[in-house]
Design a protein around this motif. Structure first.
Motif, short mmCIF file in Angstrom:
data_model
loop_
_atom_site.label_atom_id
_atom_site.label_comp_id
_atom_site.label_asym_id
_atom_site.label_seq_id
_atom_site.Cartn_x
_atom_site.Cartn_y
_atom_site.Cartn_z
N TRP A 203 0.83 -1.19 0.00
CA TRP A 203 0.00 0.00 0.00
C TRP A 203 0.87 1.24 0.00
CZ3 TRP A 203 -5.21 -0.18 -0.51
CH2 TRP A 203 -5.84 -1.41 -0.26
N TYR A 204 0.55 2.17 -0.89
CA TYR A 204 1.16 3.48 -0.94
C TYR A 204 0.10 4.52 -0.61
CZ TYR A 204 5.20 1.48 -3.43
OH TYR A 204 6.32 0.76 -3.79
N ARG A 205 0.54 5.71 -0.25
CA ARG A 205 -0.39 6.80 -0.06
C ARG A 205 0.24 8.11 -0.50
NH1 ARG A 205 -0.67 7.35 6.59
NH2 ARG A 205 1.39 8.34 6.89
N GLN A 206 -0.62 9.04 -0.87
CA GLN A 206 -0.17 10.36 -1.27
C GLN A 206 -1.11 11.40 -0.68
OE1 GLN A 206 0.37 10.95 -5.50
NE2 GLN A 206 1.82 12.60 -5.12
N ARG B 242 4.36 10.60 -2.95
CA ARG B 242 3.80 9.29 -2.66
C ARG B 242 4.81 8.47 -1.85
NH1 ARG B 242 0.95 5.87 -7.41
NH2 ARG B 242 -0.13 7.90 -7.47
N GLU B 243 4.32 7.80 -0.83
CA GLU B 243 5.19 7.02 0.03
C GLU B 243 4.66 5.61 0.22
OE1 GLU B 243 5.36 8.27 4.11
OE2 GLU B 243 3.22 8.77 4.20
N LEU B 244 5.58 4.70 0.44
CA LEU B 244 5.22 3.32 0.74
C LEU B 244 4.79 3.24 2.19
CD1 LEU B 244 5.08 0.30 -0.02
CD2 LEU B 244 7.49 0.14 0.63
N VAL B 245 3.58 2.77 2.42
CA VAL B 245 3.04 2.65 3.77
C VAL B 245 3.34 1.28 4.35
CG1 VAL B 245 0.94 2.67 5.16
CG2 VAL B 245 1.21 4.30 3.28
N TYR C 36 -5.00 6.38 -0.91
CA TYR C 36 -4.25 5.15 -0.72
C TYR C 36 -4.34 4.28 -1.97
CZ TYR C 36 -3.62 6.12 4.23
OH TYR C 36 -3.24 6.69 5.43
N TYR C 37 -3.18 3.80 -2.41
CA TYR C 37 -3.09 3.00 -3.62
C TYR C 37 -2.56 1.60 -3.31
CZ TYR C 37 -3.45 7.48 -6.09
OH TYR C 37 -3.86 8.70 -6.55
N ASN D 213 -0.76 -1.79 -4.60
CA ASN D 213 0.24 -2.12 -5.61
C ASN D 213 0.59 -3.60 -5.51
OD1 ASN D 213 3.60 -2.29 -5.85
ND2 ASN D 213 2.55 -1.33 -7.59
N TRP E 225 -1.44 -1.38 -10.29
CA TRP E 225 -1.92 -0.42 -9.31
C TRP E 225 -3.44 -0.42 -9.23
CZ3 TRP E 225 1.28 2.51 -6.22
CH2 TRP E 225 2.63 2.53 -6.57
#
Length: 120
Positions: free
Chosen positions: A36-39, A45-48, A93-94, A96, A110
């Motif tokens: 999961w990433y979020r921006q 954008r960062e890796l959560v 939240y994305y 991946n 994605w």
């Protein structure tokens, strides 16, 4: 032929919880990794959180102890349980995933993104 569909986003109060789901579908041979990433507005954008197939989960320092990533391999689904939410967790939240299709093609996929808002 492969798609990631996210669900579970929404509005919660500070200190509340939210559970995100991401289901992979299509001609999948294997899923090597999911995360999961979020921006957030004005931020990169960062890796959560992420989890490698057969490995241990990994978390960003900002969410460690509050978020939990898990997988249901039978359903090709990854979850993100978010507890003790803070306003600074507000972001899109994305999902991946690194997926090997049945054709043999390997690619990074994605999800569509889901808005999570933490506010009173």
């Amino acid at each position: 032929q492969v798609q990631l569909v996210e669900s579970g986003g929404g509005l919660v109060q500070p200190g509340g919880s939210l559970r995100l789901s991401c289901a992979a579908s299509g001609s999948i041979f294997s899923i090597n990794a999911m995360g999961w990433y979020r921006q957030a507005p004005g931020k990169q954008r960062e890796l959560v959180a992420g989890i490698i197939s057969g490995g241990s989960p990994n978390y960003a320092d900002s969410v460690k102890g509050r978020f939990t990533i898990s997988r249901d391999n039978a359903k090709n689904t990854v979850y993100l349980q978010m507890n003790s939410l803070k306003p600074e967790d507000t972001a899109v939240y994305y999902c991946n995933a690194l997926i090997v299709a049945r054709t043999g093609w390997v690619d990074d996929y994605w999800g569509q993104g889901t808005q999570d808002t933490v506010s009173s």
